[in-house]
Design a protein around this motif. Structure first.
Motif, PDB file in Angstrom:
ATOM      1  N   MET A   1       0.816  -1.193   0.000  1.00 43.97           N
ATOM      2  CA  MET A   1       0.000   0.000   0.000  1.00 43.97           C
ATOM      3  C   MET A   1       0.861   1.260   0.000  1.00 43.97           C
ATOM      4  SD  MET A   1      -3.070   0.750  -0.146  1.00 43.97           S
ATOM      5  CE  MET A   1      -4.360   1.841   0.246  1.00 43.97           C
ATOM      6  N   ARG A   2       2.024   1.177   0.637  1.00 42.60           N
ATOM      7  CA  ARG A   2       2.897   2.336   0.711  1.00 42.60           C
ATOM      8  C   ARG A   2       3.380   2.751  -0.666  1.00 42.60           C
ATOM      9  NH1 ARG A   2       7.297   1.545   4.799  1.00 42.60           N
ATOM     10  NH2 ARG A   2       5.577   1.940   6.177  1.00 42.60           N
ATOM     11  N   SER A   3       3.658   1.784  -1.533  1.00 43.19           N
ATOM     12  CA  SER A   3       4.157   2.138  -2.857  1.00 43.19           C
ATOM     13  C   SER A   3       3.084   2.855  -3.681  1.00 43.19           C
ATOM     14  CB  SER A   3       4.648   0.897  -3.591  1.00 43.19           C
ATOM     15  OG  SER A   3       3.571   0.009  -3.824  1.00 43.19           O
ATOM     16  N   GLY A   4       1.815   2.547  -3.419  1.00 45.28           N
ATOM     17  CA  GLY A   4       0.739   3.246  -4.107  1.00 45.28           C
ATOM     18  C   GLY A   4       0.680   4.710  -3.708  1.00 45.28           C
ATOM     19  N   PHE A   5       0.826   4.993  -2.414  1.00 49.37           N
ATOM     20  CA  PHE A   5       0.864   6.377  -1.949  1.00 49.37           C
ATOM     21  C   PHE A   5       2.086   7.102  -2.504  1.00 49.37           C
ATOM     22  CE2 PHE A   5      -1.780   4.940   1.791  1.00 49.37           C
ATOM     23  CZ  PHE A   5      -2.911   5.621   1.383  1.00 49.37           C
ATOM     24  N   ALA A   6       3.211   6.421  -2.509  1.00 47.46           N
ATOM     25  CA  ALA A   6       4.437   7.033  -3.025  1.00 47.46           C
ATOM     26  C   ALA A   6       4.281   7.373  -4.502  1.00 47.46           C
ATOM     27  CB  ALA A   6       5.625   6.101  -2.802  1.00 47.46           C
ATOM     28  N   ALA A   7       3.731   6.461  -5.266  1.00 47.03           N
ATOM     29  CA  ALA A   7       3.533   6.715  -6.694  1.00 47.03           C
ATOM     30  C   ALA A   7       2.538   7.846  -6.907  1.00 47.03           C
ATOM     31  CB  ALA A   7       3.055   5.442  -7.388  1.00 47.03           C
ATOM     32  N   PHE A   8       1.502   7.907  -6.092  1.00 44.55           N
ATOM     33  CA  PHE A   8       0.519   8.983  -6.194  1.00 44.55           C
ATOM     34  C   PHE A   8       1.161  10.338  -5.941  1.00 44.55           C
ATOM     35  CE2 PHE A   8      -2.433  11.792  -3.909  1.00 44.55           C
ATOM     36  CZ  PHE A   8      -3.364  12.008  -4.911  1.00 44.55           C
ATOM     37  N   PHE A   9       1.915  10.445  -4.840  1.00 46.84           N
ATOM     38  CA  PHE A   9       2.541  11.718  -4.506  1.00 46.84           C
ATOM     39  C   PHE A   9       3.579  12.121  -5.549  1.00 46.84           C
ATOM     40  CE2 PHE A   9       1.268  10.938   0.056  1.00 46.84           C
ATOM     41  CZ  PHE A   9       0.352  11.982   0.090  1.00 46.84           C
ATOM     42  N   MET A  10       4.363  11.163  -6.017  1.00 46.92           N
ATOM     43  CA  MET A  10       5.367  11.486  -7.026  1.00 46.92           C
ATOM     44  C   MET A  10       4.708  11.877  -8.349  1.00 46.92           C
ATOM     45  SD  MET A  10       8.333   8.712  -6.204  1.00 46.92           S
ATOM     46  CE  MET A  10       9.546   9.378  -7.315  1.00 46.92           C
ATOM     47  N   GLY A  11       3.604  11.239  -8.687  1.00 41.92           N
ATOM     48  CA  GLY A  11       2.897  11.572  -9.919  1.00 41.92           C
ATOM     49  C   GLY A  11       2.287  12.959  -9.880  1.00 41.92           C
ATOM     50  N   ILE A  12       1.604  13.278  -8.795  1.00 39.11           N
ATOM     51  CA  ILE A  12       1.003  14.607  -8.659  1.00 39.11           C
ATOM     52  C   ILE A  12       2.098  15.671  -8.579  1.00 39.11           C
ATOM     53  CG2 ILE A  12      -0.423  16.084  -7.178  1.00 39.11           C
ATOM     54  CD1 ILE A  12      -2.009  14.023  -8.731  1.00 39.11           C
ATOM     55  N   GLY A  13       3.180  15.369  -7.889  1.00 34.88           N
ATOM     56  CA  GLY A  13       4.300  16.315  -7.820  1.00 34.88           C
ATOM     57  C   GLY A  13       4.903  16.564  -9.193  1.00 34.88           C
ATOM     58  N   GLY A  14       5.044  15.522  -9.999  1.00 31.82           N
ATOM     59  CA  GLY A  14       5.555  15.685 -11.358  1.00 31.82           C
ATOM     60  C   GLY A  14       4.618  16.510 -12.223  1.00 31.82           C
ATOM     61  N   ILE A  15       3.320  16.322 -12.051  1.00 32.58           N
ATOM     62  CA  ILE A  15       2.350  17.114 -12.806  1.00 32.58           C
ATOM     63  C   ILE A  15       2.458  18.585 -12.413  1.00 32.58           C
ATOM     64  CG2 ILE A  15      -0.126  17.576 -13.073  1.00 32.58           C
ATOM     65  CD1 ILE A  15      -0.508  14.501 -12.934  1.00 32.58           C
ATOM     66  N   PHE A  16       2.589  18.874 -11.127  1.00 30.57           N
ATOM     67  CA  PHE A  16       2.739  20.261 -10.679  1.00 30.57           C
ATOM     68  C   PHE A  16       4.028  20.880 -11.215  1.00 30.57           C
ATOM     69  CE2 PHE A  16      -0.067  20.433  -6.612  1.00 30.57           C
ATOM     70  CZ  PHE A  16      -1.186  20.325  -7.398  1.00 30.57           C
ATOM     71  N   LEU A  17       5.112  20.109 -11.236  1.00 30.65           N
ATOM     72  CA  LEU A  17       6.374  20.635 -11.768  1.00 30.65           C
ATOM     73  C   LEU A  17       6.247  20.969 -13.249  1.00 30.65           C
ATOM     74  CD1 LEU A  17       8.963  18.316  -9.990  1.00 30.65           C
ATOM     75  CD2 LEU A  17       8.594  20.751  -9.611  1.00 30.65           C
ATOM     76  N   CYS A  18       5.618  20.091 -14.002  1.00 27.94           N
ATOM     77  CA  CYS A  18       5.410  20.359 -15.433  1.00 27.94           C
ATOM     78  C   CYS A  18       4.495  21.554 -15.639  1.00 27.94           C
ATOM     79  CB  CYS A  18       4.844  19.121 -16.124  1.00 27.94           C
ATOM     80  SG  CYS A  18       6.017  17.761 -16.211  1.00 27.94           S
ATOM     81  N   PHE A  19       3.463  21.673 -14.829  1.00 26.05           N
ATOM     82  CA  PHE A  19       2.552  22.808 -14.925  1.00 26.05           C
ATOM     83  C   PHE A  19       3.278  24.114 -14.644  1.00 26.05           C
ATOM     84  CE2 PHE A  19      -0.501  25.707 -12.841  1.00 26.05           C
ATOM     85  CZ  PHE A  19      -1.333  25.937 -13.928  1.00 26.05           C
ATOM     86  N   SER A  20       4.146  24.109 -13.629  1.00 29.61           N
ATOM     87  CA  SER A  20       4.882  25.332 -13.322  1.00 29.61           C
ATOM     88  C   SER A  20       5.828  25.701 -14.459  1.00 29.61           C
ATOM     89  CB  SER A  20       5.659  25.185 -12.012  1.00 29.61           C
ATOM     90  OG  SER A  20       6.733  24.281 -12.158  1.00 29.61           O
ATOM     91  N   PHE A  21       6.406  24.704 -15.127  1.00 26.43           N
ATOM     92  CA  PHE A  21       7.266  24.987 -16.275  1.00 26.43           C
ATOM     93  C   PHE A  21       6.465  25.605 -17.422  1.00 26.43           C
ATOM     94  CE2 PHE A  21       9.228  23.633 -20.297  1.00 26.43           C
ATOM     95  CZ  PHE A  21      10.433  24.317 -20.182  1.00 26.43           C
ATOM     96  N   VAL A  22       5.284  25.084 -17.682  1.00 20.14           N
ATOM     97  CA  VAL A  22       4.435  25.619 -18.748  1.00 20.14           C
ATOM     98  C   VAL A  22       4.020  27.056 -18.433  1.00 20.14           C
ATOM     99  CG1 VAL A  22       2.174  25.398 -19.862  1.00 20.14           C
ATOM    100  CG2 VAL A  22       3.613  23.385 -19.553  1.00 20.14           C
ATOM    101  N   VAL A  23       3.645  27.324 -17.190  1.00 22.80           N
ATOM    102  CA  VAL A  23       3.260  28.688 -16.810  1.00 22.80           C
ATOM    103  C   VAL A  23       4.462  29.623 -16.929  1.00 22.80           C
ATOM    104  CG1 VAL A  23       2.460  30.136 -14.903  1.00 22.80           C
ATOM    105  CG2 VAL A  23       1.362  27.949 -15.338  1.00 22.80           C
ATOM    106  N   PHE A  24       5.650  29.137 -16.582  1.00 17.68           N
ATOM    107  CA  PHE A  24       6.856  29.959 -16.711  1.00 17.68           C
ATOM    108  C   PHE A  24       7.125  30.313 -18.171  1.00 17.68           C
ATOM    109  CE2 PHE A  24      11.468  30.206 -17.383  1.00 17.68           C
ATOM    110  CZ  PHE A  24      11.739  31.343 -16.630  1.00 17.68           C
ATOM    111  N   VAL A  25       6.965  29.360 -19.066  1.00 19.92           N
ATOM    112  CA  VAL A  25       7.169  29.626 -20.491  1.00 19.92           C
ATOM    113  C   VAL A  25       6.129  30.621 -20.996  1.00 19.92           C
ATOM    114  CG1 VAL A  25       7.061  28.586 -22.793  1.00 19.92           C
ATOM    115  CG2 VAL A  25       8.339  27.448 -20.976  1.00 19.92           C
ATOM    116  N   LEU A  26       4.871  30.434 -20.611  1.00 23.36           N
ATOM    117  CA  LEU A  26       3.828  31.383 -21.025  1.00 23.36           C
ATOM    118  C   LEU A  26       4.083  32.777 -20.462  1.00 23.36           C
ATOM    119  CD1 LEU A  26       0.626  29.196 -20.680  1.00 23.36           C
ATOM    120  CD2 LEU A  26       1.754  29.932 -22.777  1.00 23.36           C
ATOM    121  N   GLU A  27       4.570  32.830 -19.232  1.00 25.57           N
ATOM    122  CA  GLU A  27       4.895  34.118 -18.625  1.00 25.57           C
ATOM    123  C   GLU A  27       6.042  34.789 -19.384  1.00 25.57           C
ATOM    124  OE1 GLU A  27       6.823  35.776 -14.461  1.00 25.57           O
ATOM    125  OE2 GLU A  27       6.304  33.675 -14.673  1.00 25.57           O
TER     126      GLU A  27
END
Length: 79
Positions: A1-27
């Motif tokens: 079960m722990r690996s599922g939480f870890a994958a969830f947090f890492m996945g959402i964190g990666g999405i946020f990092l990519c989103f911040s990069f896209v907003v930076f480029v648009l800015e």
């Protein structure tokens, strides 16, 4: 079960990092136009998404690392 939480947090964190990069480029591209207040808002969103992504990715990484037994530990079997 722990690996599922870890994958969830890492996945959402990666999405946020990519989103911040896209907003930076648009800015960066929007600096050429006259949009003063929007640039400040975009900067704030980009920094908040970047920090949130780093934190979530770090939590997922730590959850993935904590609780693992060593490969040569007494609880593992050789296969």
């Amino acid at each position: 079960m722990r690996s599922g939480f870890a994958a969830f947090f890492m996945g959402i964190g990666g999405i946020f990092l990519c989103f911040s990069f896209v907003v930076f480029v648009l800015e960066t591209l929007a600096r050429r136009s006259d949009s003063g207040q929007q640039l400040a808002t975009m900067s704030g969103v980009s920094v908040a998404a970047f920090l949130g992504g780093i934190i979530l990715f770090g939590v997922g990484y730590l959850l993935n690392r904590i609780g693992r037994s060593p490969r040569n530990g007494p609880l593992t079997t050789d296969r």
